[in-house]
Design a protein around this motif. Structure first.
Motif, PDB file in Angstrom:
ATOM      1  N   GLY A  97      14.215   7.535   5.101  1.00 13.96           N
ATOM      2  CA  GLY A  97      14.563   7.789   6.484  1.00 13.96           C
ATOM      3  C   GLY A  97      13.260   7.860   7.258  1.00 13.96           C
ATOM      4  N   CYS A  98      13.338   8.017   8.567  1.00 12.85           N
ATOM      5  CA  CYS A  98      12.118   8.013   9.362  1.00 12.85           C
ATOM      6  C   CYS A  98      12.343   8.877  10.593  1.00 12.85           C
ATOM      7  N   MET A  99      11.343   9.662  10.962  1.00 11.70           N
ATOM      8  CA  MET A  99      11.480  10.508  12.149  1.00 11.70           C
ATOM      9  C   MET A  99      11.719   9.676  13.404  1.00 11.70           C
ATOM     10  N   SER A 100      11.258   8.431  13.391  1.00  8.27           N
ATOM     11  CA  SER A 100      11.417   7.579  14.572  1.00  8.27           C
ATOM     12  C   SER A 100      12.759   6.843  14.607  1.00  8.27           C
ATOM     13  N   VAL A 101      13.523   6.965  13.532  1.00 13.04           N
ATOM     14  CA  VAL A 101      14.854   6.330  13.464  1.00 13.04           C
ATOM     15  C   VAL A 101      15.841   7.387  12.962  1.00 13.04           C
ATOM     16  N   PRO A 102      16.255   8.305  13.834  1.00  8.85           N
ATOM     17  CA  PRO A 102      17.070   9.429  13.351  1.00  8.85           C
ATOM     18  C   PRO A 102      18.444   8.984  12.839  1.00  8.85           C
ATOM     19  N   ASP A 103      18.997   9.795  11.974  1.00 11.54           N
ATOM     20  CA  ASP A 103      20.394   9.634  11.529  1.00 11.54           C
ATOM     21  C   ASP A 103      20.690   8.356  10.765  1.00 11.54           C
ATOM     22  N   TYR A 104      19.697   7.755  10.170  1.00  9.86           N
ATOM     23  CA  TYR A 104      19.985   6.576   9.367  1.00  9.86           C
ATOM     24  C   TYR A 104      19.053   6.574   8.169  1.00  9.86           C
ATOM     25  N   THR A 105      19.590   6.259   7.012  1.00 14.55           N
ATOM     26  CA  THR A 105      18.739   6.105   5.831  1.00 14.55           C
ATOM     27  C   THR A 105      19.135   4.809   5.136  1.00 14.55           C
ATOM     28  N   GLY A 106      18.221   4.270   4.362  1.00 16.71           N
ATOM     29  CA  GLY A 106      18.523   3.030   3.660  1.00 16.71           C
ATOM     30  C   GLY A 106      17.685   2.903   2.400  1.00 16.71           C
ATOM     31  N   ASN A 107      18.180   2.120   1.456  1.00 14.67           N
ATOM     32  CA  ASN A 107      17.435   1.899   0.213  1.00 14.67           C
ATOM     33  C   ASN A 107      16.336   0.883   0.450  1.00 14.67           C
ATOM     34  N   VAL A 108      15.126   1.275   0.124  1.00 15.81           N
ATOM     35  CA  VAL A 108      13.984   0.392   0.334  1.00 15.81           C
ATOM     36  C   VAL A 108      13.245   0.220  -0.992  1.00 15.81           C
ATOM     37  N   VAL A 109      12.915  -1.023  -1.321  1.00 17.94           N
ATOM     38  CA  VAL A 109      12.109  -1.292  -2.515  1.00 17.94           C
ATOM     39  C   VAL A 109      10.655  -1.348  -2.104  1.00 17.94           C
ATOM     40  N   ARG A 110       9.833  -0.581  -2.768  1.00 19.21           N
ATOM     41  CA  ARG A 110       8.396  -0.649  -2.498  1.00 19.21           C
ATOM     42  C   ARG A 110       7.655  -0.670  -3.824  1.00 19.21           C
ATOM     43  N   ALA A 111       6.329  -0.948  -3.753  1.00 12.63           N
ATOM     44  CA  ALA A 111       5.525  -0.907  -4.966  1.00 12.63           C
ATOM     45  C   ALA A 111       5.473   0.530  -5.477  1.00 12.63           C
ATOM     46  N   GLU A 112       5.452   0.665  -6.802  1.00 10.40           N
ATOM     47  CA  GLU A 112       5.436   1.995  -7.407  1.00 10.40           C
ATOM     48  C   GLU A 112       4.021   2.579  -7.346  1.00 10.40           C
ATOM     49  N   SER A 113       3.058   1.674  -7.287  1.00  6.59           N
ATOM     50  CA  SER A 113       1.670   2.120  -7.268  1.00  6.59           C
ATOM     51  C   SER A 113       0.860   1.185  -6.371  1.00  6.59           C
ATOM     52  N   VAL A 114      -0.020   1.758  -5.556  1.00  8.80           N
ATOM     53  CA  VAL A 114      -0.837   0.932  -4.665  1.00  8.80           C
ATOM     54  C   VAL A 114      -2.302   1.379  -4.702  1.00  8.80           C
ATOM     55  N   VAL A 115      -3.176   0.421  -4.489  1.00  6.50           N
ATOM     56  CA  VAL A 115      -4.596   0.737  -4.295  1.00  6.50           C
ATOM     57  C   VAL A 115      -4.875   0.532  -2.804  1.00  6.50           C
ATOM     58  N   VAL A 116      -5.381   1.580  -2.157  1.00  8.46           N
ATOM     59  CA  VAL A 116      -5.597   1.522  -0.718  1.00  8.46           C
ATOM     60  C   VAL A 116      -7.066   1.759  -0.404  1.00  8.46           C
ATOM     61  N   GLN A 117      -7.594   0.908   0.469  1.00 10.20           N
ATOM     62  CA  GLN A 117      -8.965   1.068   0.947  1.00 10.20           C
ATOM     63  C   GLN A 117      -8.891   1.569   2.389  1.00 10.20           C
ATOM     64  N   PHE A 118      -9.732   2.524   2.734  1.00  9.03           N
ATOM     65  CA  PHE A 118      -9.670   3.089   4.087  1.00  9.03           C
ATOM     66  C   PHE A 118     -10.959   3.839   4.407  1.00  9.03           C
ATOM     67  N   LEU A 119     -11.110   4.204   5.662  1.00  7.94           N
ATOM     68  CA  LEU A 119     -12.189   5.111   6.052  1.00  7.94           C
ATOM     69  C   LEU A 119     -11.580   6.503   6.154  1.00  7.94           C
ATOM     70  N   ASP A 120     -12.282   7.502   5.648  1.00  7.77           N
ATOM     71  CA  ASP A 120     -11.768   8.857   5.788  1.00  7.77           C
ATOM     72  C   ASP A 120     -12.213   9.437   7.130  1.00  7.77           C
ATOM     73  N   ARG A 121     -11.911  10.711   7.339  1.00  3.19           N
ATOM     74  CA  ARG A 121     -12.166  11.308   8.652  1.00  3.19           C
ATOM     75  C   ARG A 121     -13.649  11.315   9.002  1.00  3.19           C
ATOM     76  N   GLU A 122     -14.480  11.347   7.951  1.00  7.63           N
ATOM     77  CA  GLU A 122     -15.936  11.354   8.185  1.00  7.63           C
ATOM     78  C   GLU A 122     -16.495   9.932   8.308  1.00  7.63           C
ATOM     79  N   GLY A 123     -15.617   8.938   8.150  1.00  8.32           N
ATOM     80  CA  GLY A 123     -16.076   7.548   8.269  1.00  8.32           C
ATOM     81  C   GLY A 123     -16.579   6.960   6.969  1.00  8.32           C
ATOM     82  N   LYS A 124     -16.328   7.693   5.861  1.00  9.41           N
ATOM     83  CA  LYS A 124     -16.753   7.173   4.556  1.00  9.41           C
ATOM     84  C   LYS A 124     -15.719   6.189   4.028  1.00  9.41           C
TER      85      LYS A 124
END
Lengths: 167, 179
Positions: A97-124
């Motif tokens: 479900g999603c806070m931006s789409v109230p009152d509806y839920t649905g089955n979603v297939v996603r990856a069980e594991s992901v590798v994510v690259q990002f900058l943290d709050r300090e910019g690292k």
């Protein structure tokens, strides 16, 4: 720091592709704080993406450590600026479900594991591997940055067993 | 606004939904909740409708006659005020799979246990699969447990049934996650 209202579909910002953050300054830092405050104030929420509070920038916060489904395997509070999913593995169905789409839920297939690259709050620059519910939450929030809602990903009606291939 | 329930069923073929919804569109009906699916060789449609003016079945007149002429069965029911919205169902959601060699009397004993425990079935599908020589019956139920009922209690009640009926039963909790 202010808790922001979470935008509800059909607010147009929820379907926009968000712009990458060029410079991690005060403006982005206070956006990050707003996201955290909004997530905490929403109580049950385990993540918020910047467009959900009206900022079309590539920033998400996720924290599944307080939720029953995520508390055994998580990285605590994750602040991700310009996140990118480098690898996806496995397959996991969740009833989302999603806070931006109230009152509806649905089955979603996603990856069980992901590798994510990002900058943290300090910019690292950081790279993490997330599994299970944390991986699902990250994929859901990062989707928001590309204007994708879980509605775009619903994989099956409630019971999908009987609509599979015929022999 | 007055609400109606419309059910339509007939031999499945392409174009049924278009035919039905064209009539509804021309009448000025709103389709609220609906669920349509293939069962056996039949296409079954269940729709909750509203209309800004129409108050009774009679006002629909012969609007659905072309569908009947096409071999579809049409049934219209006017809802009591408030009948269009579901009562808030709070409680743990679970999926129950029941499957085994086909034999008479699988659905009822399971449903009886759920009913006796005040468990609300919100979705139920059954299908006959397998080969004609060895038919297998599969039933999928989505249900909401009443407050205070643990999934384990349902589990042990269904375990007894498993032995009596010689079927396999699995229960799992579904936790919808709000992200």
């Amino acid at each position: 720091m202010p808790v922001k209202d979470v935008l509800i579909y059909p607010h147009p910002l929820l379907k926009k592709i968000c712009a990458p953050v060029e410079h991690l300054g005060e403006e982005i830092d206070s956006l990050i704080q707003d996201l955290i405050d909004t997530m905490v104030a929403a109580g049950h929420s385990v993540g918020v993406a910047a467009p959900q509070i009206g900022a079309p920038r590539r920033v998400v916060v996720v924290d599944v450590s307080h939720s029953k489904l995520g508390r055994d395997d998580n990285h605590g509070l994750l602040v991700m600026v310009n996140p990118e999913i480098l690898e996806r593995e496995g397959r996991k169905v969740s009833r989302e479900g999603c806070m931006s789409v109230p009152d509806y839920t649905g089955n979603v297939v996603r990856a069980e594991s992901v590798v994510v690259q990002f900058l943290d709050r300090e910019g690292k620059q950081r790279v993490i591997r997330a599994r299970g519910f944390e991986a699902v939450a990250l994929q859901h929030e990062i989707d928001h940055l590309d204007g994708l809602l879980f509605l775009d990903r619903v994989s099956s009606l409630k019971t999908d067993l009987f609509r599979r291939k015929k022999r | 606004m007055t609400h109606f329930a419309l059910t339509i069923i007939g031999r499945d073929r392409p174009g049924i939904v278009a035919k039905v919804t064209e009539i509804l569109y021309r009448l000025g009906c709103n389709i609220a909740d609906s669920s349509c699916t293939i069962l056996g060789g039949q296409f079954a449609m269940i729709l909750i409708l509203s209309h800004p003016k129409m108050q009774s079945n009679e006002e629909f007149g012969t609007s659905f006659a072309p569908l009947e002429a096409d071999g579809l069965s049409v049934f219209l029911r006017k809802l009591q005020p408030g009948g269009e919205s579901a009562a808030e169902i709070d409680g743990e959601i679970c999926m129950i799979s029941v499957y085994g060699s086909d034999k008479p009397g699988i659905v009822y004993p399971v449903a009886k246990i759920l009913g006796d425990m005040q468990i609300n079935i919100t979705d139920l599908n059954t299908k006959l699969v397998g080969t004609p020589q060895r038919p297998v019956y599969v039933m999928m139920i989505e249900a909401v447990l009443p407050a205070g009922l643990e999934i384990e209690e349902l589990s042990s009640a269904l375990d007894r049934l498993k032995k009596d009926l010689q079927v396999d039963i699995a229960i799992r909790s579904i936790t919808p996650v709000e992200l």
